[in-house]
Design a protein around this motif. Sequence first.
Motif, PDB file in Angstrom:
ATOM      1  N   HIS A 266       8.251  -4.825 -13.743  1.00 30.47           N
ATOM      2  CA  HIS A 266       9.098  -4.425 -14.878  1.00 30.47           C
ATOM      3  C   HIS A 266       8.255  -4.110 -16.113  1.00 30.47           C
ATOM      4  CE1 HIS A 266      12.927  -5.121 -12.963  1.00 30.47           C
ATOM      5  NE2 HIS A 266      12.637  -6.376 -12.687  1.00 30.47           N
TER       6      HIS A 266
ATOM      7  N   GLU B 236       3.703   0.211 -17.145  1.00 30.30           N
ATOM      8  CA  GLU B 236       3.979   1.481 -17.837  1.00 30.30           C
ATOM      9  C   GLU B 236       3.196   2.654 -17.252  1.00 30.30           C
ATOM     10  OE1 GLU B 236       5.046  -0.266 -22.300  1.00 30.30           O
ATOM     11  OE2 GLU B 236       3.169   0.820 -21.966  1.00 30.30           O
TER      12      GLU B 236
ATOM     13  N   ASN C 106      12.099   1.686  -8.746  1.00 31.29           N
ATOM     14  CA  ASN C 106      12.580   1.830 -10.119  1.00 31.29           C
ATOM     15  C   ASN C 106      11.439   2.151 -11.082  1.00 31.29           C
ATOM     16  OD1 ASN C 106      15.145   1.204  -9.208  1.00 31.29           O
ATOM     17  ND2 ASN C 106      15.021  -0.954  -9.776  1.00 31.29           N
TER      18      ASN C 106
ATOM     19  N   ASP D 228      10.650   5.710 -10.832  1.00 33.02           N
ATOM     20  CA  ASP D 228      11.681   6.506 -11.511  1.00 33.02           C
ATOM     21  C   ASP D 228      11.433   6.604 -13.011  1.00 33.02           C
ATOM     22  OD1 ASP D 228      13.137   7.236  -9.290  1.00 33.02           O
ATOM     23  OD2 ASP D 228      14.600   5.603  -9.472  1.00 33.02           O
ATOM     24  N   ARG D 229      10.837   5.568 -13.584  1.00 35.40           N
ATOM     25  CA  ARG D 229      10.605   5.617 -15.033  1.00 35.40           C
ATOM     26  C   ARG D 229       9.206   6.147 -15.378  1.00 35.40           C
ATOM     27  NH1 ARG D 229      10.327  -0.232 -14.197  1.00 35.40           N
ATOM     28  NH2 ARG D 229       8.251  -0.980 -14.836  1.00 35.40           N
TER      29      ARG D 229
END
Length: 524
Positions: free
Chosen positions: A88, A91, A116, A119-120
Motif C-alpha cells: 500500500h 509508489e 492494485n 493499477d495506481r
Amino acid sequence: MFHRRPLLPAFYKHRLATICASVAFISGCALPPLSERTPSQAISAEEAANTRLGQALQPLINAHPGLSGVRALPDAHDAFAVRALLIHAAEKSLDVQYYIWRADTTGMMLLQNLHNAADRGVRVRLLLDDNGIRKLDRELALLNTHPNFEVRLFNPFVIRRPKAIGYLTDFYRLNHRMHNKSFTVDNMATVVGGRNIGDEYFGATDQTLFADLDVLAFGAVVQDVSYDFDRYWASPLAYPIDQIVKLKPTDIIDDLDLGQVLKQNPDRTQRYLHVLRDTELVQELLQQRLDVEWVKTEMVSDDPIKAEGKANAKQMLSYQLHHAIGTPALQVDLISPYFVPTKTGVRGFERLRQKNIPVRILTNSYEATDVAAVHAGYIKRRKAMLRAGIEIYELKKLSSGNLNKKGKNPFGSSGSSLHAKTFAMDGERVFIGSFNFDPRSANLNTELGFVIHSPTLAQEISRLFSERIPYSSYRLALNEHNKLIWLEQEEDGSIITHTTEPGTSLFSRWWVRFMSKLPIEWML
C-alpha cells in the motif's frame, strides 16, 4: 508372380513408431529458446529517495552510513501485515521473489494488493520459481498482461499439468530450484527470510502451520538485495510467463477475479483484514518511530547460474556465508527445519566440540516435519552427533487449531512445523534467510539470506535454547544401552522419557529407516 517384401517387419515398425513418439515427447518437454525480454533494473537511489518511504527513511539512513536498520519478524500475522502494508505504501516499484506462492487466502490477498498497486502506476516485477505456483497459471498470465505488471517464471516446466512429467525428461535441470525469498519496496525497504507466501506461513489455516522467521530491513543492504534481484530477473532461466503459459484468445485482464478464493473463506479474509488494521509497524516506519537496530548487515546469495549447475565455489552462498560470519570461537546455536548434516557436516561439528565450543541444534521431529525423506537423511547422523556432545532438540508438533492463540513454539505464534532457517554464532552474529543445513540448499537450490552483526538478535536466539525450546521440543539423548531416547520437559519441571520416536508407528519407523539406506542424501 513376385511379391514385394515389406521395407520393415511389423515388429520394427512398432519399435520405430515408439522411438519417434518418445523423441517427439521429449522434444515437447524441452525448454524453448528464450525470446526477447524487456530489460529492466531496480529504480535509482534518486528515484527511491523521492518516494514516501524514501522521504521517511533517508534521514535515518544518512545518520547511519554503511549500516542497515533491521527488525525481526517472528510473528506470522506481523509478517503478513508488513508485506501487505508495504505494498500500500509503494509508489514506484515492487520487486518480489519467492519459491512458493499459494492460491489461498493470504496468497490471493497479496496478489490482489500487487494488482492494485500496478493499477495506481507502481511497476511490479514478480519472479516465482515455477515449482511452487500450483493453480495460478491463468491468474499470473492475466496479471502479466497489465502494462505495469510483469511475471517471470524461474526454471519453468514446459508441460504444465502434471508438472512431474518434466522430471522424467529433464531431471537434471528441473532438480535445481530458486529457493530465494525477498520482497523489496521502492528500493528502500525489503523483507528477507524463510517464509513463502501462503496461509501456512502466515498463521491462516487449521492445518499445518509453520513457525518461521523473516527480517525487515532498510539502509545499505537494500541496494544489495535489489542488485541480486536484477541478477535473477535477467537470468536465462527467468522466462516471461507468456512464453510458457498460453492464454485463450478470449482471455482479458478484466476477467481476472482474485477475490474468488476470498469469498470462499469470508471469516478468514475478515480476520486478516483486521490484522492489517491492528498492525502499526509500517505506519511507525513511515513516522520514523519503528524500533529497529542499526547494525552491519551483509547479504549472502547464490549466483543464479547455480541453477544451471555452473557456479564455482566463490559464487555459492555457502562460501560467502563462511567468510561473512567467520569461524565460531564461543558457541553455535543452529535452527534448521530440514537438517541433513551429512558425514562431512558431522565431522565439522565434532571439531567444534573438540575445541569445547557448545553446539545446540533445533530441527523438526518426525511428527512435525512435512518432508519424511529429509527426516530419513537426518536420523542416521543423530547418534554420532550426540556422542560428540552436541545438544539436539526436535520440535514437537504443536496445536494449530486456534489461529489467534499464541502457542509455545519459539517463534511467537502457534505452529505445528518448524520452517525458520537461522543460526547464531558467539552471541554476536546471526544468519536469517532461506538456507537449510542440507545438501539441497548447499549444492542444488539457489538461496538468499542476511548475516546480521547483532549481539541483540544472536543472544535472543541463544535465549530460546535456554528458556523456550526445552518446553516445546524433545531433547535427544543416548541411554546406557546406546539407544536413542526423547526427553520431554513439562511445565512443572518433570521429564517424560520416550523410548520410541514420538509420533511414529511401527511402519513409519521402518519406512524412514528404509529411506535412510537409499543413496538419496545428495538430493535432500
